[in-house]
Design a protein around this motif. Structure first.
Motif, PDB file in Angstrom:
ATOM      1  N   LYS A  70       0.859  -1.181   0.000  1.00  0.00           N
ATOM      2  CA  LYS A  70       0.000   0.000   0.000  1.00  0.00           C
ATOM      3  C   LYS A  70       0.895   1.231   0.000  1.00  0.00           C
ATOM      4  CE  LYS A  70      -3.838  -2.149   2.375  1.00  0.00           C
ATOM      5  NZ  LYS A  70      -4.730  -2.175   3.505  1.00  0.00           N
ATOM      6  N   ILE A  71       0.382   2.279  -0.663  1.00  0.00           N
ATOM      7  CA  ILE A  71       1.095   3.538  -0.709  1.00  0.00           C
ATOM      8  C   ILE A  71       0.178   4.605  -0.129  1.00  0.00           C
ATOM      9  CG2 ILE A  71       2.218   5.241  -2.186  1.00  0.00           C
ATOM     10  CD1 ILE A  71       2.598   2.920  -4.226  1.00  0.00           C
ATOM     11  N   PHE A  72       0.687   5.282   0.907  1.00  0.00           N
ATOM     12  CA  PHE A  72      -0.082   6.324   1.572  1.00  0.00           C
ATOM     13  C   PHE A  72       0.579   7.675   1.325  1.00  0.00           C
ATOM     14  CE2 PHE A  72      -0.698   2.473   4.038  1.00  0.00           C
ATOM     15  CZ  PHE A  72      -2.068   2.459   4.254  1.00  0.00           C
ATOM     16  N   LYS A  73      -0.223   8.679   1.038  1.00  0.00           N
ATOM     17  CA  LYS A  73       0.258  10.050   0.981  1.00  0.00           C
ATOM     18  C   LYS A  73       0.199  10.573   2.407  1.00  0.00           C
ATOM     19  CE  LYS A  73      -0.195  14.253  -1.624  1.00  0.00           C
ATOM     20  NZ  LYS A  73      -0.833  14.912  -2.759  1.00  0.00           N
ATOM     21  N   THR A  74       1.200  11.359   2.831  1.00  0.00           N
ATOM     22  CA  THR A  74       1.253  11.781   4.227  1.00  0.00           C
ATOM     23  C   THR A  74       0.530  13.092   4.509  1.00  0.00           C
ATOM     24  OG1 THR A  74       3.395  12.845   3.857  1.00  0.00           O
ATOM     25  CG2 THR A  74       3.414  10.570   4.676  1.00  0.00           C
ATOM     26  N   ASP A  75       0.335  13.951   3.493  1.00  0.00           N
ATOM     27  CA  ASP A  75      -0.307  15.232   3.754  1.00  0.00           C
ATOM     28  C   ASP A  75      -1.272  15.578   2.642  1.00  0.00           C
ATOM     29  OD1 ASP A  75      -0.957  17.599   5.002  1.00  0.00           O
ATOM     30  OD2 ASP A  75       0.759  18.680   4.161  1.00  0.00           O
ATOM     31  N   PRO A  76      -2.547  15.384   2.836  1.00  0.00           N
ATOM     32  CA  PRO A  76      -3.187  14.742   3.979  1.00  0.00           C
ATOM     33  C   PRO A  76      -2.992  13.226   3.914  1.00  0.00           C
ATOM     34  CG  PRO A  76      -4.839  15.230   2.337  1.00  0.00           C
ATOM     35  CD  PRO A  76      -3.532  15.778   1.816  1.00  0.00           C
ATOM     36  N   PHE A  77      -3.108  12.589   5.042  1.00  0.00           N
ATOM     37  CA  PHE A  77      -2.877  11.153   5.108  1.00  0.00           C
ATOM     38  C   PHE A  77      -4.025  10.417   4.421  1.00  0.00           C
ATOM     39  CE2 PHE A  77      -2.680   6.927   7.004  1.00  0.00           C
ATOM     40  CZ  PHE A  77      -1.329   6.656   6.802  1.00  0.00           C
ATOM     41  N   THR A  78      -3.720   9.876   3.242  1.00  0.00           N
ATOM     42  CA  THR A  78      -4.725   9.149   2.466  1.00  0.00           C
ATOM     43  C   THR A  78      -4.074   7.963   1.771  1.00  0.00           C
ATOM     44  OG1 THR A  78      -4.328  10.593   0.561  1.00  0.00           O
ATOM     45  CG2 THR A  78      -6.185  11.175   1.980  1.00  0.00           C
ATOM     46  N   LEU A  79      -4.870   6.959   1.504  1.00  0.00           N
ATOM     47  CA  LEU A  79      -4.401   5.804   0.737  1.00  0.00           C
ATOM     48  C   LEU A  79      -4.386   6.196  -0.731  1.00  0.00           C
ATOM     49  CD1 LEU A  79      -3.636   2.779   0.573  1.00  0.00           C
ATOM     50  CD2 LEU A  79      -6.085   2.289   0.372  1.00  0.00           C
ATOM     51  N   GLU A  80      -3.213   6.149  -1.349  1.00  0.00           N
ATOM     52  CA  GLU A  80      -3.063   6.510  -2.764  1.00  0.00           C
ATOM     53  C   GLU A  80      -3.239   5.306  -3.677  1.00  0.00           C
ATOM     54  OE1 GLU A  80      -2.043   9.505  -4.640  1.00  0.00           O
ATOM     55  OE2 GLU A  80      -3.054  10.294  -2.871  1.00  0.00           O
ATOM     56  N   HIS A  81      -2.702   4.158  -3.263  1.00  0.00           N
ATOM     57  CA  HIS A  81      -2.714   2.984  -4.133  1.00  0.00           C
ATOM     58  C   HIS A  81      -2.526   1.730  -3.280  1.00  0.00           C
ATOM     59  CE1 HIS A  81      -2.018   0.559  -7.716  1.00  0.00           C
ATOM     60  NE2 HIS A  81      -0.908   0.110  -7.179  1.00  0.00           N
ATOM     61  N   ALA A  82      -3.197   0.665  -3.672  1.00  0.00           N
ATOM     62  CA  ALA A  82      -3.035  -0.623  -3.001  1.00  0.00           C
ATOM     63  C   ALA A  82      -3.021  -1.717  -4.057  1.00  0.00           C
ATOM     64  CB  ALA A  82      -4.158  -0.859  -2.005  1.00  0.00           C
ATOM     65  N   ASP A  83      -2.221  -2.733  -3.825  1.00  0.00           N
ATOM     66  CA  ASP A  83      -2.138  -3.859  -4.754  1.00  0.00           C
ATOM     67  C   ASP A  83      -1.959  -5.128  -3.935  1.00  0.00           C
ATOM     68  OD1 ASP A  83      -1.424  -5.829  -6.616  1.00  0.00           O
ATOM     69  OD2 ASP A  83      -0.416  -4.378  -7.897  1.00  0.00           O
ATOM     70  N   ASP A  84      -2.850  -6.074  -4.110  1.00  0.00           N
ATOM     71  CA  ASP A  84      -2.748  -7.332  -3.372  1.00  0.00           C
ATOM     72  C   ASP A  84      -2.363  -8.499  -4.288  1.00  0.00           C
ATOM     73  OD1 ASP A  84      -5.073  -7.634  -4.794  1.00  0.00           O
ATOM     74  OD2 ASP A  84      -6.326  -8.056  -3.055  1.00  0.00           O
ATOM     75  N   THR A  85      -1.801  -8.178  -5.461  1.00  0.00           N
ATOM     76  CA  THR A  85      -1.429  -9.257  -6.392  1.00  0.00           C
ATOM     77  C   THR A  85      -0.036  -9.812  -6.139  1.00  0.00           C
ATOM     78  OG1 THR A  85      -0.597  -7.686  -8.036  1.00  0.00           O
ATOM     79  CG2 THR A  85      -2.915  -8.347  -8.212  1.00  0.00           C
ATOM     80  N   ILE A  86       0.799  -9.107  -5.384  1.00  0.00           N
ATOM     81  CA  ILE A  86       2.136  -9.609  -5.081  1.00  0.00           C
ATOM     82  C   ILE A  86       2.459  -9.338  -3.618  1.00  0.00           C
ATOM     83  CG2 ILE A  86       3.182  -7.467  -5.960  1.00  0.00           C
ATOM     84  CD1 ILE A  86       5.699  -9.081  -6.595  1.00  0.00           C
ATOM     85  N   GLY A  87       2.737 -10.419  -2.873  1.00  0.00           N
ATOM     86  CA  GLY A  87       3.228 -10.268  -1.521  1.00  0.00           C
ATOM     87  C   GLY A  87       4.669  -9.789  -1.606  1.00  0.00           C
ATOM     88  N   CYS A  88       5.038  -8.803  -0.799  1.00  0.00           N
ATOM     89  CA  CYS A  88       6.362  -8.180  -0.924  1.00  0.00           C
ATOM     90  C   CYS A  88       7.307  -8.590   0.193  1.00  0.00           C
ATOM     91  CB  CYS A  88       6.219  -6.667  -0.891  1.00  0.00           C
ATOM     92  SG  CYS A  88       5.373  -6.014  -2.316  1.00  0.00           S
ATOM     93  N   ARG A  89       8.527  -8.924  -0.211  1.00  0.00           N
ATOM     94  CA  ARG A  89       9.617  -9.154   0.733  1.00  0.00           C
ATOM     95  C   ARG A  89      10.546  -7.952   0.755  1.00  0.00           C
ATOM     96  NH1 ARG A  89      14.656 -11.258   1.162  1.00  0.00           N
ATOM     97  NH2 ARG A  89      15.002 -11.745  -1.006  1.00  0.00           N
ATOM     98  N   LEU A  90      10.707  -7.306  -0.393  1.00  0.00           N
ATOM     99  CA  LEU A  90      11.517  -6.099  -0.520  1.00  0.00           C
ATOM    100  C   LEU A  90      10.736  -5.066  -1.309  1.00  0.00           C
ATOM    101  CD1 LEU A  90      14.913  -7.717  -1.581  1.00  0.00           C
ATOM    102  CD2 LEU A  90      14.311  -6.906   0.689  1.00  0.00           C
ATOM    103  N   LEU A  91      10.919  -3.803  -0.948  1.00  0.00           N
ATOM    104  CA  LEU A  91      10.196  -2.726  -1.605  1.00  0.00           C
ATOM    105  C   LEU A  91      11.072  -1.487  -1.570  1.00  0.00           C
ATOM    106  CD1 LEU A  91       7.232  -2.274  -2.651  1.00  0.00           C
ATOM    107  CD2 LEU A  91       6.736  -1.395  -0.382  1.00  0.00           C
TER     108      LEU A  91
END
Length: 184
Positions: free
Chosen positions: A29-50
């Protein structure tokens, strides 16, 4: 940018772009901090490194490894604004660390580092180690000179500095002498 290789979860914070990147076994998931909002989410790949690419909408991710589509041996370069994978970079062994800055992606494996140009995702150089690096220890600076640091030996504590722009090792004795002179 720095990543954490924990297999259960990962937290990545990018100060340059004011985003928080969170990767887990179930996606990212990618969150914008100002204002704090969810920008994008993807559940197609579990992540070990990002790792994010500063000042872009590009994200580099390595799968958690529980499913064939989540291989620990493939780096996925994703354009999150278009929600599309740009390219996948396969390797023969698991990726231990991803490092990004404004012009380079460094993929750290146990015995080598692969350097790519960020703009076209072109392969530039393979750095082979004389010593094994099973923990994927390496760092790249995010501003100024395009420097990469990695262990020079398994037991001495030596560090190799590599210029990712000129694609060559920097004479570390000269570099340390310059630093000592500068700080005197």
């Amino acid at each position: 940018m720095e990543t954490n290789a924990s297999s259960s979860s990962l937290l990545f914070f990018d100060i340059c772009t004011d985003f928080i990147y969170v990767g887990t076994r179930s996606g990212y998931k990618i969150f914008k901090t100002d204002p704090f909002t969810l920008e994008h989410a993807d559940d197609t790949i579990g992540c070990r490194l990002l790792s994010s690419v500063p000042h872009t909408y590009f994200l580099a991710a390595v799968g958690e490894g529980r499913h064939p589509t989540e291989s620990q041996r493939v780096v996925h370069i994703i354009n999150v604004s278009k929600k599309k994978e740009i390219v996948s970079l396969p390797f023969m062994i698991p990726v231990l660390r991803l490092l990004t800055n404004k012009s380079r992606i460094a993929v750290v494996l146990e015995s080598e580092i692969h350097i790519y140009d960020i703009h076209y995702v072109n392969f530039l150089k393979k750095i082979e180690f004389t010593a094994k690096n099973p923990k994927g220890i390496a760092a790249i600076n995010s501003s100024g000179k395009n420097l990469l640091a990695y262990p020079g030996s398994a037991d001495k504590g030596d560090i190799v500095l590599y210029d990712c722009s000129a694609l060559q090792v920097i004479n570390t004795n000269f570099f340390i002498l310059q630093l000592n002179t500068f700080h005197s």
